[in-house]
Design a protein around this motif. Structure first.
Motif, PDB file in Angstrom:
ATOM      1  N   ARG A 282       0.829  -1.206   0.000  1.00  0.00           N
ATOM      2  CA  ARG A 282       0.000   0.000   0.000  1.00  0.00           C
ATOM      3  C   ARG A 282       0.864   1.257   0.000  1.00  0.00           C
ATOM      4  O   ARG A 282       0.491   2.286  -0.566  1.00  0.00           O
ATOM      5  N   LYS A 283       2.034   1.182   0.648  1.00  0.00           N
ATOM      6  CA  LYS A 283       2.923   2.341   0.710  1.00  0.00           C
ATOM      7  C   LYS A 283       3.394   2.763  -0.676  1.00  0.00           C
ATOM      8  O   LYS A 283       3.693   3.939  -0.905  1.00  0.00           O
ATOM      9  N   GLN A 284       3.473   1.821  -1.601  1.00  0.00           N
ATOM     10  CA  GLN A 284       3.884   2.137  -2.967  1.00  0.00           C
ATOM     11  C   GLN A 284       2.730   2.691  -3.791  1.00  0.00           C
ATOM     12  O   GLN A 284       2.940   3.575  -4.619  1.00  0.00           O
ATOM     13  N   ARG A 285       1.537   2.176  -3.576  1.00  0.00           N
ATOM     14  CA  ARG A 285       0.407   2.495  -4.442  1.00  0.00           C
ATOM     15  C   ARG A 285      -0.497   3.596  -3.895  1.00  0.00           C
ATOM     16  O   ARG A 285      -0.951   4.463  -4.640  1.00  0.00           O
ATOM     17  N   TRP A 286      -0.787   3.546  -2.618  1.00  0.00           N
ATOM     18  CA  TRP A 286      -1.793   4.454  -2.069  1.00  0.00           C
ATOM     19  C   TRP A 286      -1.430   5.927  -2.185  1.00  0.00           C
ATOM     20  O   TRP A 286      -2.316   6.748  -2.477  1.00  0.00           O
TER      21      TRP A 286
ATOM     22  N   GLN B 279      -6.404   5.010 -19.591  1.00  0.00           N
ATOM     23  CA  GLN B 279      -5.413   3.980 -19.304  1.00  0.00           C
ATOM     24  C   GLN B 279      -4.769   4.168 -17.930  1.00  0.00           C
ATOM     25  O   GLN B 279      -4.319   3.203 -17.305  1.00  0.00           O
ATOM     26  N   ILE B 280      -4.746   5.404 -17.439  1.00  0.00           N
ATOM     27  CA  ILE B 280      -4.172   5.654 -16.114  1.00  0.00           C
ATOM     28  C   ILE B 280      -4.899   4.823 -15.066  1.00  0.00           C
ATOM     29  O   ILE B 280      -4.290   4.262 -14.146  1.00  0.00           O
ATOM     30  N   HIS B 281      -6.208   4.721 -15.189  1.00  0.00           N
ATOM     31  CA  HIS B 281      -7.006   3.923 -14.253  1.00  0.00           C
ATOM     32  C   HIS B 281      -6.592   2.446 -14.297  1.00  0.00           C
ATOM     33  O   HIS B 281      -6.551   1.772 -13.266  1.00  0.00           O
ATOM     34  N   HIS B 282      -6.258   1.971 -15.481  1.00  0.00           N
ATOM     35  CA  HIS B 282      -5.943   0.552 -15.660  1.00  0.00           C
ATOM     36  C   HIS B 282      -4.468   0.220 -15.437  1.00  0.00           C
ATOM     37  O   HIS B 282      -4.104  -0.948 -15.472  1.00  0.00           O
ATOM     38  N   THR B 283      -3.641   1.215 -15.212  1.00  0.00           N
ATOM     39  CA  THR B 283      -2.225   0.914 -14.972  1.00  0.00           C
ATOM     40  C   THR B 283      -1.954   0.449 -13.548  1.00  0.00           C
ATOM     41  O   THR B 283      -0.835   0.029 -13.241  1.00  0.00           O
ATOM     42  N   ASP B 284      -2.951   0.535 -12.680  1.00  0.00           N
ATOM     43  CA  ASP B 284      -2.757   0.048 -11.310  1.00  0.00           C
ATOM     44  C   ASP B 284      -2.480  -1.455 -11.361  1.00  0.00           C
ATOM     45  O   ASP B 284      -3.249  -2.226 -11.963  1.00  0.00           O
TER      46      ASP B 284
ATOM     47  N   LEU C  55      -2.125  -3.398 -17.115  1.00  0.00           N
ATOM     48  CA  LEU C  55      -1.866  -3.418 -18.552  1.00  0.00           C
ATOM     49  C   LEU C  55      -0.512  -4.047 -18.822  1.00  0.00           C
ATOM     50  O   LEU C  55       0.454  -3.787 -18.095  1.00  0.00           O
ATOM     51  N   ASN C  56      -0.441  -4.843 -19.869  1.00  0.00           N
ATOM     52  CA  ASN C  56       0.822  -5.519 -20.195  1.00  0.00           C
ATOM     53  C   ASN C  56       1.938  -4.538 -20.514  1.00  0.00           C
ATOM     54  O   ASN C  56       3.117  -4.834 -20.313  1.00  0.00           O
ATOM     55  N   ALA C  57       1.576  -3.367 -21.011  1.00  0.00           N
ATOM     56  CA  ALA C  57       2.590  -2.381 -21.396  1.00  0.00           C
ATOM     57  C   ALA C  57       3.218  -1.682 -20.191  1.00  0.00           C
ATOM     58  O   ALA C  57       4.268  -1.044 -20.317  1.00  0.00           O
ATOM     59  N   PHE C  58       2.584  -1.797 -19.019  1.00  0.00           N
ATOM     60  CA  PHE C  58       3.079  -1.100 -17.827  1.00  0.00           C
ATOM     61  C   PHE C  58       3.127  -2.079 -16.660  1.00  0.00           C
ATOM     62  O   PHE C  58       2.133  -2.287 -15.970  1.00  0.00           O
ATOM     63  N   ARG C  59       4.312  -2.672 -16.459  1.00  0.00           N
ATOM     64  CA  ARG C  59       4.437  -3.689 -15.422  1.00  0.00           C
ATOM     65  C   ARG C  59       5.416  -3.299 -14.315  1.00  0.00           C
ATOM     66  O   ARG C  59       5.571  -4.031 -13.352  1.00  0.00           O
ATOM     67  N   LYS C  60       6.061  -2.142 -14.434  1.00  0.00           N
ATOM     68  CA  LYS C  60       7.029  -1.725 -13.423  1.00  0.00           C
ATOM     69  C   LYS C  60       6.433  -0.615 -12.553  1.00  0.00           C
ATOM     70  O   LYS C  60       6.119   0.470 -13.060  1.00  0.00           O
ATOM     71  N   PRO C  61       6.272  -0.868 -11.263  1.00  0.00           N
ATOM     72  CA  PRO C  61       5.725   0.162 -10.375  1.00  0.00           C
ATOM     73  C   PRO C  61       6.516   1.470 -10.411  1.00  0.00           C
ATOM     74  O   PRO C  61       5.950   2.556 -10.256  1.00  0.00           O
TER      75      PRO C  61
END
Length: 263
Positions: free
Chosen positions: A33-37, A114-119, A238-244
């Motif tokens: 959560r510290k990375q995403r929230w 796409q920003i919504h789906h990059t999570d 999304l497959n195009a965005f896999r690195k946090p």
């Protein structure tokens, strides 16, 4: 007052869902959560401030104006108040379903959505992970729909509260038994149903577009009942965005202005 009611309802539902997620999560997340929230909640805070000082109450005000001037379809008929409220809410919910499809199908809009789906994970904070321009465009679209429809002002408030509440609910990292989930899906969008929409598989991402009630996906043949992978382990995002590390706050704000990646 309208903004206070909406905010109170949104915060209350959000608080319930994050507690539920903590006590009984559907999936064990690999990204903390510290990375995403901070990113997701940062976008939410930015969008709230943007709306507060720009077009925040425009939907409700447009409904009031349409009613005062007898604009819109529903204002041409003598309907009971409750019938006008129900039809308004139902029509607006379908309009948002249609908007969601357009956000996926039209490349210019997909740049924003796409920003919504990059999570890379899926929880209640995913529900507020949107680009500011998408939020503004969505409001403009809702205002147009409200004026054309002549939506009842109370229905607009109810619609906003229900939309925010159900979006938080169906993005939450919770789940039900298969039997209960199957039963609930006949009426509402469950987390398991909407989680399929956040799958990395394009066929699944391009399905289950509803936010509140599930009938639109069934009626319009965009419903996917079961994901290819197990709900507890299916890849999200999304497959195009896999690195946090590539999905920081400023990177997400600038992402729509970069070359579109579909890989």
């Amino acid at each position: 007052m309208e903004n206070l009611i909406r905010l109170s309802a949104a915060l209350g539902i959000f608080g319930i869902m994050i507690c539920w997620e903590y006590l009984k999560p559907k999936r064990h997340t690999s990204i903390s959560r510290k990375q995403r929230w901070p990113i997701n909640l940062g976008l939410a805070a930015f969008n709230m401030l943007l709306m507060r000082f720009t077009v925040g109450s425009l939907a409700y005000l447009s409904a009031i104006t349409a009613k005062q001037h007898s604009w819109g379809l529903l204002n041409q008929f003598s309907l009971s108040e409750w019938l006008a409220i129900f039809i308004s809410w139902l029509a607006l919910d379908f309009a948002i379903y249609g908007q969601h499809i357009a956000l996926h199908k039209w490349p210019l809009l997909w740049r924003l959505h796409q920003i919504h789906h990059t999570d890379l994970e899926f929880d209640a904070t995913t529900a507020v992970r949107f680009h500011p321009l998408e939020i503004v465009l969505s409001m403009v679209y809702k205002v147009i729909c409200i004026i054309i429809l002549g939506a009842h002002p109370l229905a607009v408030i109810a619609f906003e509260i229900i939309l925010n509440g159900t979006a938080t609910f169906n993005h939450s990292n919770i789940g039900f038994s298969e039997k209960t989930d199957k039963l609930l899906r006949w009426l509402i969008i469950t987390p398991d149903m909407h989680r399929i929409h956040h799958s990395t598989l394009p066929a699944e991402t391009n399905s289950n577009y509803g936010f509140s009630i599930s009938c639109w996906d069934r009626m319009c043949k965009t419903y996917t009942a079961k994901s290819q992978h197990a709900q507890s382990t299916m890849p999200i995002g999304l497959n195009a965005f896999r690195k946090p590390t590539d999905l920081g706050f400023m990177r997400l704000l600038l992402l729509p202005f970069k070359p579109l990646r579909r890989d």
